[in-house]
Design a protein around this motif. Structure first.
Motif, short mmCIF file in Angstrom:
data_model
loop_
_atom_site.label_atom_id
_atom_site.label_comp_id
_atom_site.label_asym_id
_atom_site.label_seq_id
_atom_site.Cartn_x
_atom_site.Cartn_y
_atom_site.Cartn_z
N ILE A 153 48.54 -37.70 0.13
CA ILE A 153 47.34 -37.85 0.96
C ILE A 153 46.27 -38.64 0.22
N VAL A 154 46.10 -38.32 -1.07
CA VAL A 154 45.10 -39.03 -1.87
C VAL A 154 45.46 -40.50 -1.98
N GLN A 155 46.74 -40.81 -2.22
CA GLN A 155 47.17 -42.20 -2.35
C GLN A 155 46.92 -42.98 -1.06
N ARG A 156 47.24 -42.34 0.08
CA ARG A 156 47.00 -43.03 1.35
C ARG A 156 45.51 -43.26 1.56
N GLY A 157 44.70 -42.26 1.19
CA GLY A 157 43.26 -42.41 1.33
C GLY A 157 42.71 -43.51 0.44
N VAL A 158 43.20 -43.54 -0.81
CA VAL A 158 42.75 -44.58 -1.74
C VAL A 158 43.17 -45.96 -1.25
N ALA A 159 44.41 -46.07 -0.73
CA ALA A 159 44.88 -47.35 -0.22
C ALA A 159 44.03 -47.81 0.97
N ALA A 160 43.73 -46.86 1.87
CA ALA A 160 42.90 -47.22 3.02
C ALA A 160 41.50 -47.62 2.57
N GLN A 161 40.95 -46.89 1.59
CA GLN A 161 39.64 -47.24 1.07
C GLN A 161 39.64 -48.62 0.43
N ASN A 162 40.69 -48.90 -0.36
CA ASN A 162 40.79 -50.22 -1.00
C ASN A 162 40.88 -51.33 0.05
N ASP A 163 41.70 -51.08 1.10
CA ASP A 163 41.82 -52.09 2.15
C ASP A 163 40.47 -52.32 2.83
N ALA A 164 39.77 -51.23 3.12
CA ALA A 164 38.47 -51.37 3.77
C ALA A 164 37.48 -52.10 2.86
N SER A 165 37.51 -51.76 1.57
CA SER A 165 36.61 -52.42 0.63
C SER A 165 36.92 -53.92 0.53
N ALA A 166 38.25 -54.23 0.50
CA ALA A 166 38.64 -55.64 0.43
C ALA A 166 38.19 -56.39 1.68
N GLN A 167 38.36 -55.76 2.85
CA GLN A 167 37.93 -56.40 4.09
C GLN A 167 36.41 -56.58 4.11
N LEU A 168 35.70 -55.54 3.59
CA LEU A 168 34.24 -55.63 3.56
C LEU A 168 33.78 -56.77 2.64
N ASP A 169 34.45 -56.85 1.46
CA ASP A 169 34.10 -57.94 0.54
C ASP A 169 34.39 -59.30 1.17
N GLU A 170 35.54 -59.40 1.86
CA GLU A 170 35.89 -60.67 2.49
C GLU A 170 34.89 -61.04 3.58
N LEU A 171 34.47 -60.02 4.37
CA LEU A 171 33.49 -60.29 5.40
C LEU A 171 32.14 -60.68 4.80
N ALA A 172 31.79 -60.03 3.67
CA ALA A 172 30.52 -60.37 3.02
C ALA A 172 30.55 -61.82 2.52
N ARG A 173 31.71 -62.21 1.92
CA ARG A 173 31.82 -63.59 1.47
C ARG A 173 31.79 -64.57 2.64
N ALA A 174 32.49 -64.19 3.73
CA ALA A 174 32.49 -65.05 4.91
C ALA A 174 31.08 -65.17 5.49
N GLU A 175 30.36 -64.03 5.52
CA GLU A 175 28.99 -64.05 6.03
C GLU A 175 28.09 -64.93 5.16
N GLN A 176 28.26 -64.78 3.83
CA GLN A 176 27.45 -65.58 2.92
C GLN A 176 27.74 -67.07 3.09
N GLN A 177 29.05 -67.39 3.20
CA GLN A 177 29.41 -68.78 3.39
C GLN A 177 28.89 -69.32 4.72
N ALA A 178 29.03 -68.50 5.77
CA ALA A 178 28.57 -68.93 7.09
C ALA A 178 27.05 -69.10 7.10
N ARG A 179 26.35 -68.18 6.38
CA ARG A 179 24.89 -68.29 6.32
C ARG A 179 24.47 -69.59 5.61
N ALA A 180 25.20 -69.88 4.48
CA ALA A 180 24.88 -71.10 3.75
C ALA A 180 25.17 -72.33 4.60
N GLU A 181 26.32 -72.31 5.32
CA GLU A 181 26.64 -73.44 6.17
C GLU A 181 25.63 -73.59 7.31
#
Length: 219
Positions: free
Chosen positions: A114-142
């Motif tokens: 259960i912990v491993q699945r939770g950590v994996a889901a958290q990591n995926d969400a964090s990765a998606q959040l980071d990707e969206l933040a980078r995309a937002e930053q890039q889009a804002r700059a553009e």
């Protein structure tokens, strides 16, 4: 008698003498070998007799040792039986404890899963959040760059319009003379600036549409 016959007779005589000496040596060697065999046999008899006496003594000692070992073995067997009974009791206790450990390990494995699945889901969400933040930053700059470019194009267009209005006030009716090369160059430059402003506007609109589509997909 010829000389060759004399030499042959001498050789035959010498050979017969050597043969006689060889037979005497053979007989002597045979006698000495028989004497040596008899002496060796007598010595072997003495050795065997001594070894037999030693073997009898060793047998007597071994018998005493065996009797002592049998007594010791009986005591060891009794002690082993006591220890075996204790081992059986401990084995039963260990088996019961092992069952408890197995149950706890199963629960622990489930919790870890259960912990491993939770950590994996958290990591995926964090990765998606980071990707969206980078995309937002890039889009804002553009977007900021596009807006800055648009402002520059608007300023350039307004300047050209003002220059056009100023030029129109000074334009006299066309007398039929061909326009100068300088006027043609100014007209071409104006057309290029207007086309560049239109292209920049088109790119800004396309980027905004792509950002809106990405935002909808993410939601």
């Amino acid at each position: 008698m010829t000389e060759a016959q004399k030499r042959a007779a001498e050789r035959r005589l010498a050979a017969e003498q050597l043969l006689a000496q060889a037979r005497m040596l053979e007989e002597r060697i045979g006698i000495e070998a028989e004497q040596a065999r008899i002496a060796s046999a007598r010595a072997r008899v003495g050795q065997i007799s001594a070894a037999l006496n030693a073997a009898v003594a060793d047998e007597h000692g071994a018998k005493e040792i065996a009797e002592g070992a049998a007594t010791t073995l009986q005591a060891v067997i009794q002690e082993r039986e006591k220890l075996q009974s204790r081992v059986d009791e401990l084995r039963s206790a260990i088996e019961a404890a092992q069952e408890d450990v197995t149950a706890l390990e199963t629960r622990l494995a489930d919790a870890r899963s259960i912990v491993q699945r939770g950590v994996a889901a958290q990591n995926d969400a964090s990765a998606q959040l980071d990707e969206l933040a980078r995309a937002e930053q890039q889009a804002r700059a553009e977007a900021e760059a596009a807006e800055a470019g648009l402002r520059e194009r608007i300023a350039a267009r307004e300047q050209l319009e003002a220059e056009l209005r100023s030029v129109e006030t000074t334009v006299v009716p066309f007398s039929g003379a061909a326009p100068s090369l300088e006027s043609i160059d100014m007209l071409n430059s104006l057309e290029k600036q207007i086309d560049a402003g239109s292209e920049a506007s088109r790119r800004v609109a396309e980027r905004r549409a792509a950002d809106e589509a990405r935002r909808r997909t993410t939601n």
